[in-house]
Every structure is written in C-alpha cells, then in structure tokens.
Scaffold this motif. Structure first.
Motif, PDB file in Angstrom:
ATOM      1  N   UNK A 181       1.954 -98.007  29.180  1.00  0.00           N
ATOM      2  CA  UNK A 181       1.530 -98.765  28.008  1.00  0.00           C
ATOM      3  C   UNK A 181       1.832 -98.003  26.721  1.00  0.00           C
ATOM      4  N   UNK A 182       1.661 -96.688  26.753  1.00  0.00           N
ATOM      5  CA  UNK A 182       1.981 -95.893  25.575  1.00  0.00           C
ATOM      6  C   UNK A 182       3.476 -95.919  25.288  1.00  0.00           C
ATOM      7  N   UNK A 183       4.291 -95.871  26.349  1.00  0.00           N
ATOM      8  CA  UNK A 183       5.735 -95.890  26.165  1.00  0.00           C
ATOM      9  C   UNK A 183       6.207 -97.239  25.629  1.00  0.00           C
ATOM     10  N   UNK A 196      17.297 -94.583  33.971  1.00  0.00           N
ATOM     11  CA  UNK A 196      16.817 -93.428  33.205  1.00  0.00           C
ATOM     12  C   UNK A 196      15.348 -93.152  33.508  1.00  0.00           C
ATOM     13  N   UNK A 197      14.557 -94.208  33.598  1.00  0.00           N
ATOM     14  CA  UNK A 197      13.134 -94.048  33.891  1.00  0.00           C
ATOM     15  C   UNK A 197      12.926 -93.486  35.294  1.00  0.00           C
ATOM     16  N   UNK A 198      13.635 -94.044  36.266  1.00  0.00           N
ATOM     17  CA  UNK A 198      13.483 -93.576  37.644  1.00  0.00           C
ATOM     18  C   UNK A 198      13.899 -92.119  37.817  1.00  0.00           C
ATOM     19  N   UNK A 199      14.867 -91.686  37.027  1.00  0.00           N
ATOM     20  CA  UNK A 199      15.334 -90.308  37.117  1.00  0.00           C
ATOM     21  C   UNK A 199      14.467 -89.326  36.334  1.00  0.00           C
ATOM     22  N   UNK A 200      13.523 -89.852  35.570  1.00  0.00           N
ATOM     23  CA  UNK A 200      12.643 -88.994  34.772  1.00  0.00           C
ATOM     24  C   UNK A 200      11.498 -88.464  35.629  1.00  0.00           C
ATOM     25  N   UNK A 202       5.128 -92.068  40.558  1.00  0.00           N
ATOM     26  CA  UNK A 202       5.501 -93.318  41.216  1.00  0.00           C
ATOM     27  C   UNK A 202       5.656 -93.116  42.718  1.00  0.00           C
ATOM     28  N   UNK A 203       6.262 -92.016  43.122  1.00  0.00           N
ATOM     29  CA  UNK A 203       6.403 -91.725  44.549  1.00  0.00           C
ATOM     30  C   UNK A 203       5.035 -91.493  45.188  1.00  0.00           C
ATOM     31  N   UNK A 219      21.637 -92.004  41.414  1.00  0.00           N
ATOM     32  CA  UNK A 219      21.242 -93.220  40.720  1.00  0.00           C
ATOM     33  C   UNK A 219      21.770 -93.101  39.290  1.00  0.00           C
ATOM     34  N   UNK A 220      22.830 -93.840  38.983  1.00  0.00           N
ATOM     35  CA  UNK A 220      23.550 -93.672  37.723  1.00  0.00           C
ATOM     36  C   UNK A 220      23.701 -95.001  36.982  1.00  0.00           C
TER      37      UNK A 220
END
Length: 205
Positions: free
Chosen positions: A72-74, A101-105, A112-113, A182-183
């Motif tokens: 929510x902050x993002x 980009x989010x998944x790689x962060x 999340x995992x 993941x690109x």
C-alpha cells in the motif's frame, strides 16, 4: 492553568504497529521465515510480545499485514489501474516488466515466498493471502482485458480470467522454481505468446 494533553493512544498504537511491520520484514530478510519468531519481532520492534499476540494470532499473520502495508505504501493513495494507452500489447508488457522487477526485489521475494509456503500448511492464512494480496491484482488484469474486449481488440468469447493466467502464470512459475532467469525479455515474450498464440491449434469450443 493549562492542562497537559493526554497521550494519543491511537498514534502510539500506529507507531507500534509500524515498528512491528518493519521488524518482521527485516527479520525475514536477515534470518529467514523459519527462524523468525514472535519474540524476535517484539524485541526488534521494542514492544512486548503480548502486544503482538493481542493484534495477531501468529507470525504469519504479522507478516501478512506487514506485506500488505508495504504494498500500500508503494502504491500510494488512490485506486491503481493497469495502464490503458489503447495498445494492449504495450500496456501488458509494461505491467509484466514491472512485475518482474518486483519479483526480483528482495523486499518482495522473501516475504512473498514465506507467505506462499505458510499458506500451504495454514489454509486460513493461504485463503487470506489469495483474497487480500493476489485477487485484487488479478482483477486489474480482468478489468483491462474487458476494456480491450469493448474496443474489439480481444474477441468477446475470450474469458478474461483464463486469459490473465496465460500472462501471470508463467511469471509465477518461473519465480517459484528459480531455475531460469526472470527478465524483461521473458515477460515480453510471454505477452506475445499469450496474445498471438503458438499456432497449430484449432479454435477452442
């Protein structure tokens, strides 16, 4: 004679909650979900563990709220929608690239995992994970695809719920397995395959 204002309990509670959120996310990143404990979160946040148990039943529930708050902050204020420039392919590529980009962060990946794994053994938390985190994002794809249908860019007989799975499913699969990178290039190809098909098949009945 002026009187001293009473402490603002709601403000103090909000500070405590945010300290707990930050502590939970930090510990997940530092020691992993399995080694993160309510006691550790409380110590890092500077609160008593009874405070945490008063608001949440488990560390998984704490992490859920912390992760939702982070998102929510993002996102900032206001309802979020997928871009709609009139070019469906370009819009979907933009969204999937941002998703990559989010998944790689690490800020997304680790909690999340942890939530995905906890949801497997905790059906209640798993259902909440889907309802509060996944479903709102998936609905954005449905809305965008329906707009494309209204313009004639997507056939009327296409089910948006199935179509969106052709877009997000491959990314989730690659993210979960971690066997291939993941690109952005991969995200672009997923969009192209989803919109154009791979050929050779007949029309679905």
């Amino acid at each position: 004679m002026p009187t001293k204002n009473a402490p603002d309990a709601s403000r103090r509670s909000d500070r405590s909650r945010r300290a707990i959120y930050a502590a939970a996310l930090e510990l997940i990143g530092e020691v992993g979900y399995a080694r993160t404990t309510i006691e550790g979160i409380a110590a890092r946040a500077g609160v008593g563990k009874q405070t945490i148990y008063r608001w949440w039943p488990s560390k998984g529930a704490v992490l859920m709220e912390a992760f939702i708050d982070l998102g929510e902050q993002a996102a900032g204020e206001g309802a979020y929608e997928l871009p709609d420039t009139g070019d469906l392919e370009a819009d979907l590529k933009e969204v999937l690239r941002a998703t990559v980009d989010e998944m790689n962060s690490p800020a997304y990946d680790l909690p999340a995992r942890a939530l995905a794994a906890e949801g497997v053994v905790n059906p209640v938390l798993g259902a909440e994970f889907v309802a509060r985190l996944l479903e709102p994002s998936l609905q954005l794809y449905v809305d965008r695809l329906r707009k494309a249908q209204a313009r004639g860019d997507v056939p009327d007989d296409i089910d948006p719920r199935i179509a969106l799975e052709l877009l997000v499913g491959p990314l989730a699969h690659r993210w979960l397995l971690r066997t291939l990178p993941l690109t952005h290039a991969y995200a672009d190809r997923v969009v192209e395959y989803a919109l154009r098909g791979i050929g050779g098949g007949g029309r679905a009945g």
